[in-house]
Design a protein around this motif. Structure first.
Motif, PDB file in Angstrom:
ATOM      1  N   VAL A   1      -3.578   1.242   8.299  1.00 13.22           N
ATOM      2  CA  VAL A   1      -3.172  -0.103   7.875  1.00 13.22           C
ATOM      3  C   VAL A   1      -4.099  -0.622   6.776  1.00 13.22           C
ATOM      4  O   VAL A   1      -3.638  -1.217   5.795  1.00 13.22           O
ATOM      5  CB  VAL A   1      -3.175  -1.063   9.086  1.00 13.22           C
ATOM      6  CG1 VAL A   1      -3.015  -2.505   8.633  1.00 13.22           C
ATOM      7  CG2 VAL A   1      -2.051  -0.697  10.042  1.00 13.22           C
ATOM      8  N   LEU A   2      -5.381  -0.391   6.910  1.00 14.11           N
ATOM      9  CA  LEU A   2      -6.328  -0.865   5.888  1.00 14.11           C
ATOM     10  C   LEU A   2      -6.061  -0.178   4.551  1.00 14.11           C
ATOM     11  O   LEU A   2      -6.087  -0.817   3.501  1.00 14.11           O
ATOM     12  CB  LEU A   2      -7.767  -0.603   6.338  1.00 14.11           C
ATOM     13  CG  LEU A   2      -8.242  -1.370   7.576  1.00 14.11           C
ATOM     14  CD1 LEU A   2      -9.707  -1.063   7.870  1.00 14.11           C
ATOM     15  CD2 LEU A   2      -8.061  -2.877   7.407  1.00 14.11           C
ATOM     16  N   ARG A   3      -5.781   1.124   4.598  1.00 10.40           N
ATOM     17  CA  ARG A   3      -5.527   1.850   3.342  1.00 10.40           C
ATOM     18  C   ARG A   3      -4.245   1.361   2.668  1.00 10.40           C
ATOM     19  O   ARG A   3      -4.225   1.070   1.466  1.00 10.40           O
ATOM     20  CB  ARG A   3      -5.431   3.361   3.623  1.00 10.40           C
ATOM     21  CG  ARG A   3      -5.082   4.202   2.401  1.00 10.40           C
ATOM     22  CD  ARG A   3      -5.213   5.694   2.661  1.00 10.40           C
ATOM     23  NE  ARG A   3      -4.415   6.164   3.785  1.00 10.40           N
ATOM     24  CZ  ARG A   3      -3.111   6.434   3.725  1.00 10.40           C
ATOM     25  NH1 ARG A   3      -2.469   6.258   2.585  1.00 10.40           N
ATOM     26  NH2 ARG A   3      -2.449   6.863   4.778  1.00 10.40           N
ATOM     27  N   LEU A   4      -3.172   1.239   3.455  1.00  5.03           N
ATOM     28  CA  LEU A   4      -1.885   0.810   2.877  1.00  5.03           C
ATOM     29  C   LEU A   4      -1.932  -0.645   2.409  1.00  5.03           C
ATOM     30  O   LEU A   4      -1.425  -0.975   1.335  1.00  5.03           O
ATOM     31  CB  LEU A   4      -0.770   0.993   3.924  1.00  5.03           C
ATOM     32  CG  LEU A   4      -0.478   2.436   4.348  1.00  5.03           C
ATOM     33  CD1 LEU A   4       0.584   2.459   5.445  1.00  5.03           C
ATOM     34  CD2 LEU A   4      -0.025   3.266   3.155  1.00  5.03           C
ATOM     35  N   SER A   5      -2.533  -1.505   3.212  1.00  7.25           N
ATOM     36  CA  SER A   5      -2.616  -2.931   2.838  1.00  7.25           C
ATOM     37  C   SER A   5      -3.500  -3.111   1.612  1.00  7.25           C
ATOM     38  O   SER A   5      -3.239  -3.977   0.763  1.00  7.25           O
ATOM     39  CB  SER A   5      -3.150  -3.759   4.016  1.00  7.25           C
ATOM     40  OG  SER A   5      -2.237  -3.710   5.097  1.00  7.25           O
ATOM     41  N   ASN A   6      -4.547  -2.291   1.509  1.00  5.28           N
ATOM     42  CA  ASN A   6      -5.410  -2.366   0.325  1.00  5.28           C
ATOM     43  C   ASN A   6      -4.616  -2.038  -0.935  1.00  5.28           C
ATOM     44  O   ASN A   6      -4.764  -2.697  -1.979  1.00  5.28           O
ATOM     45  CB  ASN A   6      -6.587  -1.393   0.474  1.00  5.28           C
ATOM     46  CG  ASN A   6      -7.484  -1.390  -0.760  1.00  5.28           C
ATOM     47  OD1 ASN A   6      -7.935  -2.443  -1.202  1.00  5.28           O
ATOM     48  ND2 ASN A   6      -7.733  -0.215  -1.322  1.00  5.28           N
ATOM     49  N   GLU A   7      -3.746  -1.047  -0.853  1.00  3.23           N
ATOM     50  CA  GLU A   7      -2.938  -0.672  -2.021  1.00  3.23           C
ATOM     51  C   GLU A   7      -1.982  -1.798  -2.414  1.00  3.23           C
ATOM     52  O   GLU A   7      -1.740  -2.048  -3.600  1.00  3.23           O
ATOM     53  CB  GLU A   7      -2.145   0.611  -1.717  1.00  3.23           C
ATOM     54  CG  GLU A   7      -3.000   1.857  -1.567  1.00  3.23           C
ATOM     55  CD  GLU A   7      -3.794   2.163  -2.829  1.00  3.23           C
ATOM     56  OE1 GLU A   7      -3.239   2.020  -3.929  1.00  3.23           O
ATOM     57  OE2 GLU A   7      -4.978   2.537  -2.698  1.00  3.23           O
ATOM     58  N   ILE A   8      -1.430  -2.474  -1.415  1.00  2.00           N
ATOM     59  CA  ILE A   8      -0.499  -3.585  -1.695  1.00  2.00           C
ATOM     60  C   ILE A   8      -1.249  -4.755  -2.337  1.00  2.00           C
ATOM     61  O   ILE A   8      -0.789  -5.347  -3.316  1.00  2.00           O
ATOM     62  CB  ILE A   8       0.197  -4.028  -0.388  1.00  2.00           C
ATOM     63  CG1 ILE A   8       1.086  -2.907   0.132  1.00  2.00           C
ATOM     64  CG2 ILE A   8       1.012  -5.302  -0.610  1.00  2.00           C
ATOM     65  CD1 ILE A   8       1.491  -3.065   1.585  1.00  2.00           C
ATOM     66  N   LEU A   9      -2.412  -5.086  -1.789  1.00  2.00           N
ATOM     67  CA  LEU A   9      -3.216  -6.179  -2.353  1.00  2.00           C
ATOM     68  C   LEU A   9      -3.671  -5.837  -3.776  1.00  2.00           C
ATOM     69  O   LEU A   9      -3.672  -6.691  -4.666  1.00  2.00           O
ATOM     70  CB  LEU A   9      -4.426  -6.449  -1.453  1.00  2.00           C
ATOM     71  CG  LEU A   9      -4.102  -7.090  -0.092  1.00  2.00           C
ATOM     72  CD1 LEU A   9      -5.277  -6.933   0.863  1.00  2.00           C
ATOM     73  CD2 LEU A   9      -3.747  -8.562  -0.252  1.00  2.00           C
ATOM     74  N   LYS A  10      -4.021  -4.571  -3.985  1.00  2.00           N
ATOM     75  CA  LYS A  10      -4.449  -4.136  -5.319  1.00  2.00           C
ATOM     76  C   LYS A  10      -3.306  -4.295  -6.322  1.00  2.00           C
ATOM     77  O   LYS A  10      -3.507  -4.758  -7.457  1.00  2.00           O
ATOM     78  CB  LYS A  10      -4.889  -2.658  -5.256  1.00  2.00           C
ATOM     79  CG  LYS A  10      -5.580  -2.152  -6.516  1.00  2.00           C
ATOM     80  CD  LYS A  10      -5.702  -0.642  -6.519  1.00  2.00           C
ATOM     81  CE  LYS A  10      -6.559  -0.134  -5.376  1.00  2.00           C
ATOM     82  NZ  LYS A  10      -6.721   1.353  -5.402  1.00  2.00           N
TER      83      LYS A  10
ATOM     84  N   SER B   1     -10.750  -9.139   5.248  1.00  2.00           N
ATOM     85  CA  SER B   1     -12.209  -9.016   5.394  1.00  2.00           C
ATOM     86  C   SER B   1     -12.583  -7.566   5.734  1.00  2.00           C
ATOM     87  O   SER B   1     -13.595  -7.047   5.248  1.00  2.00           O
ATOM     88  CB  SER B   1     -12.724  -9.973   6.470  1.00  2.00           C
ATOM     89  OG  SER B   1     -12.128  -9.676   7.720  1.00  2.00           O
ATOM     90  N   GLN B   2     -11.748  -6.889   6.568  1.00  2.00           N
ATOM     91  CA  GLN B   2     -12.008  -5.482   6.896  1.00  2.00           C
ATOM     92  C   GLN B   2     -11.819  -4.600   5.663  1.00  2.00           C
ATOM     93  O   GLN B   2     -12.554  -3.635   5.462  1.00  2.00           O
ATOM     94  CB  GLN B   2     -11.063  -5.021   8.014  1.00  2.00           C
ATOM     95  CG  GLN B   2     -11.361  -5.653   9.371  1.00  2.00           C
ATOM     96  CD  GLN B   2     -10.305  -5.275  10.397  1.00  2.00           C
ATOM     97  OE1 GLN B   2      -9.198  -5.782  10.364  1.00  2.00           O
ATOM     98  NE2 GLN B   2     -10.650  -4.394  11.310  1.00  2.00           N
ATOM     99  N   ILE B   3     -10.829  -4.934   4.856  1.00  2.00           N
ATOM    100  CA  ILE B   3     -10.588  -4.175   3.617  1.00  2.00           C
ATOM    101  C   ILE B   3     -11.775  -4.343   2.667  1.00  2.00           C
ATOM    102  O   ILE B   3     -12.223  -3.386   2.028  1.00  2.00           O
ATOM    103  CB  ILE B   3      -9.273  -4.652   2.957  1.00  2.00           C
ATOM    104  CG1 ILE B   3      -8.068  -4.179   3.792  1.00  2.00           C
ATOM    105  CG2 ILE B   3      -9.151  -4.154   1.523  1.00  2.00           C
ATOM    106  CD1 ILE B   3      -6.743  -4.793   3.387  1.00  2.00           C
TER     107      ILE B   3
END
Length: 291
Positions: free
Chosen positions: A205-214, A240-242
């Motif tokens: 989830v952190l990896r995928l959400s990071n890509e979306i936020l980026k 915050s975790q990202i």
């Protein structure tokens, strides 16, 4: 006209602000919602992994109860709930043997009379984008809000029909622009956020959400607009975790589409429940002179 309302578990739990803002916006627009009595969880994304029959029986019961209540439609604000209700409804229409089997399991008949819609359908198709403009009291001028649909609102396209283009939907952008904001293209608007993997595979989830936020940052967005409580949770509360894992502090507010509509209609920040978010939108909305 009365629309059946299926809130789903999140809207009565972790995403109460979505429920609050949806009801306030609908009331302002004269769209009467009637909650399905004695509804149960739709199974969301985990049920079909456990049992195909369970994944159909859970939403089937909600469809049957809505029909029994005399409703003509059932509207959900959640992507997963909408997807499960729609898939169950379409499956029952095409496969009488499955309908009979699930009806026997649940103990309720279903005559397939309901119209299954999402909140975006209700606003864009039932109410109308042009009429939204007539209800805007505070145009969102100068706000850049990218749309994020996630993976369940438009897929599978043969069953889920919220937008004719499953890979590049625009139904939410049209609403945002009717409110006076700019909605730049975001390359990851239909990518998965990891959904319920948040419980056992948080790393994914952190990896995928990071890509979306980026991608949202690359689109020069001031905020992300969503139409799903689970997508909201992953993109809002995981920032915050990202930041700890990837070293990027986005501090990018995430808003439900109903909250954005409420702001444009002159409703208050706390009145809409936006103060409940982890990443605050207060400074952004103040800078834009919207609250």
């Amino acid at each position: 006209m009365v629309y059946g309302y299926y809130p789903g578990c999140s809207s009565h739990g972790t995403a109460k602000e979505y429920d609050i803002s949806t009801k306030k916006v609908c009331e302002r627009l004269g769209l009467k919602l009637e909650e399905v009595r004695d509804w149960n969880c739709c199974g969301a994304s985990p049920a079909h992994v456990t049992s195909e029959e369970l994944a159909l029986a859970l939403p089937f019961r909600n469809l049957a109860l809505a029909e029994k209540q005399g409703l003509d439609s059932i509207m959900s604000t959640c992507s997963a709930c909408y997807n499960r209700l729609k898939v169950a409804h379409e499956t029952m229409k095409k496969a009488p043997e499955i309908l009979n089997r699930i009806s026997e399991i649940v103990g309720e008949p279903y005559n397939k009379t309901l119209k299954v819609i999402h909140f975006l359908d209700l606003i864009s198709k039932e109410f109308g984008v042009e009429k939204i403009k007539e209800n805007v009291m505070k145009p969102l001028t100068g706000l850049k809000a990218v749309s994020y649909y996630g993976c369940l609102l438009t897929r599978p396209p043969e069953l889920v029909t919220i937008d004719p283009d499953a890979e590049n939907p625009t139904i939410m952008e049209e609403i945002i622009e009717a409110l006076g904001a700019e909605s730049p293209y975001c390359s990851h608007k239909t990518e998965c956020c990891g959904a319920s993997f948040a419980l056992d595979r948080t790393d994914i989830v952190l990896r995928l959400s990071n890509e979306i936020l980026k991608a949202a940052r690359f689109a020069d967005a001031d905020c992300i607009v969503v139409a799903c409580p689970l997508c909201f949770a992953n993109l809002d509360m995981r920032q915050s975790q990202i930041a700890s894992k990837y070293g990027v502090n986005y501090s990018l507010p995430v808003l439900f589409i109903s909250e954005l509509m409420g702001i444009a209609m002159g409703m208050g920040y706390k009145e809409l429940g936006i103060d409940k978010h982890i990443v605050s939108a207060k400074n952004l909305l103040k800078e834009k002179d919207l609250i």
